[in-house]
Scaffold this motif. Sequence first.
Motif, PDB file in Angstrom:
ATOM      1  N   ASP A   1       0.845  -1.415  -0.124  1.00 32.56           N
ATOM      2  CA  ASP A   1       0.071  -0.042   0.013  1.00 32.56           C
ATOM      3  C   ASP A   1       0.825   0.967  -0.014  1.00 32.56           C
ATOM      4  O   ASP A   1       0.732   2.118  -0.847  1.00 32.56           O
ATOM      5  CB  ASP A   1      -0.722  -0.120   1.139  1.00 32.56           C
ATOM      6  CG  ASP A   1      -2.061   1.008   1.201  1.00 32.56           C
ATOM      7  OD1 ASP A   1      -2.469   1.563  -0.037  1.00 32.56           O
ATOM      8  OD2 ASP A   1      -2.449   1.534   2.231  1.00 32.56           O
TER       9      ASP A   1
ATOM     10  N   HIS B   1       1.180   4.084  -3.016  1.00 32.10           N
ATOM     11  CA  HIS B   1       0.718   5.446  -2.708  1.00 32.10           C
ATOM     12  C   HIS B   1       2.052   6.264  -3.393  1.00 32.10           C
ATOM     13  O   HIS B   1       1.619   7.236  -3.818  1.00 32.10           O
ATOM     14  CB  HIS B   1       0.515   5.486  -1.119  1.00 32.10           C
ATOM     15  CG  HIS B   1      -0.669   4.901  -0.569  1.00 32.10           C
ATOM     16  ND1 HIS B   1      -0.531   4.844   1.148  1.00 32.10           N
ATOM     17  CD2 HIS B   1      -1.558   4.655  -0.971  1.00 32.10           C
ATOM     18  CE1 HIS B   1      -1.833   4.270   1.268  1.00 32.10           C
ATOM     19  NE2 HIS B   1      -2.559   4.164   0.024  1.00 32.10           N
TER      20      HIS B   1
ATOM     21  N   HIS C   1      -6.281  -4.563   1.710  1.00 31.72           N
ATOM     22  CA  HIS C   1      -6.262  -3.260   0.623  1.00 31.72           C
ATOM     23  C   HIS C   1      -4.761  -3.305  -0.208  1.00 31.72           C
ATOM     24  O   HIS C   1      -4.862  -3.079  -1.284  1.00 31.72           O
ATOM     25  CB  HIS C   1      -6.348  -2.193   1.779  1.00 31.72           C
ATOM     26  CG  HIS C   1      -6.233  -0.963   0.489  1.00 31.72           C
ATOM     27  ND1 HIS C   1      -6.817  -0.551  -0.328  1.00 31.72           N
ATOM     28  CD2 HIS C   1      -5.234   0.127   1.083  1.00 31.72           C
ATOM     29  CE1 HIS C   1      -6.401   0.434  -0.683  1.00 31.72           C
ATOM     30  NE2 HIS C   1      -5.395   1.008  -0.153  1.00 31.72           N
TER      31      HIS C   1
ATOM     32  N   HIS D   1      -5.270   2.531  -7.341  1.00 31.74           N
ATOM     33  CA  HIS D   1      -6.388   2.421  -6.214  1.00 31.74           C
ATOM     34  C   HIS D   1      -7.766   2.269  -6.848  1.00 31.74           C
ATOM     35  O   HIS D   1      -8.534   1.614  -6.120  1.00 31.74           O
ATOM     36  CB  HIS D   1      -6.089   3.486  -5.423  1.00 31.74           C
ATOM     37  CG  HIS D   1      -5.170   3.479  -4.194  1.00 31.74           C
ATOM     38  ND1 HIS D   1      -3.789   3.214  -4.536  1.00 31.74           N
ATOM     39  CD2 HIS D   1      -5.357   3.114  -2.842  1.00 31.74           C
ATOM     40  CE1 HIS D   1      -3.255   2.921  -3.227  1.00 31.74           C
ATOM     41  NE2 HIS D   1      -4.202   2.832  -2.250  1.00 31.74           N
TER      42      HIS D   1
HETATM   43 FE   LIG Z   1      -4.202   2.826  -0.141  1.00 32.01          FE
END
Ligand SMILES: [Fe+2]
Length: 329
Positions: free
Chosen positions: A105, A109, A219, A192
């Motif tokens: 993640d 990002h 996620h 995302h």
């Molecule tokens: Fe995220």
Amino acid sequence: VGGGSSMGTAKAAMAYARYPCGVTDYFGVPVGAGRPIPGPLLPHIACPTTSGTGSECTSVAVIRLGEIDSKFVIGSPFMMPDEAIVDPTCTETLPANVVASTGYDLMCHALECYTARAYTRWDRVEDPARRTLLQGANPWSDMAATRALEIVDAYLERGIADAADHEARDQLMWGATLAGMAFGNSGTHLPHAMSYGVTHLMKHVTTPGYDVPSPFVPHGISVAVGAPAIVRYLAPGAPGRHLEAAGHLGADTRGAGEDDAGDVLSSRLVDLMRATAAPNGLGGLGFGADDLPAMAASSARQKRAIANAPRIASEDEIQSIYANAMSYW
Ligand SMILES: [Fe+2]
């Protein structure tokens, strides 16, 4: 106190408690009414216990709505925590698979910030209140994102492999906060957006190592499984940025030209995923070709994130990117 779900839940709860309204009113259109949160919330201190979300320093909360079984973002300057307590010792007992999924993640990002549509390419608005909260790649978020990518390259494998490697886990926590500050500023985009189609259609999918009763894809994994295919699609929209990002992530970019950018970055992502025991694409999670049209229809609703990408994907293109993400090795 907690991971992204806990911090996002706290932010949303404060908003709905202080300014009650329908659940989707604060969601962006077309799913919600796009209503802004009207004013300040309660004082708010956030303390992350994972090194990925960056939610302690963003103005957004991600909500999964059971009725439509998908995730949507609520964004408001009023949801930014007043203080963040970022203590890497909170991750000392974090299991390796959670360090990995939250690390993906953090990586995405940073990658998405650095490759987002440049802030100079957004249309001018007459009313400052109508300015988008997440404004595309910009010089400030570039600084944080590039350092976060270097941290992933240097420390992700170490932080997963050894819970006692305090240097690695400290750095990953710092990287997550840096990437959070970056994407809280620039916004994320297609990886995302397409992760939400994955979590929407995960009814028959479970992820080994997560002892939860319902179907579940963490996620970070939902974002990472699509990323190698997505960057191949996006690279022609910002080839220099993709090549530079690959370099910050540790790829050997010597001799590579802009036409190679998608391949170089995609290969580096696949190498990192293999080295950290990630699922082998959507097929590795248990998805099949029959799932792809519904996943593409779900992700195509993420209009704001899709628009923040350097190349705008149609629903058909999203479906073909998913097809390319079924298996990488
Ligand atoms: Fe995220």
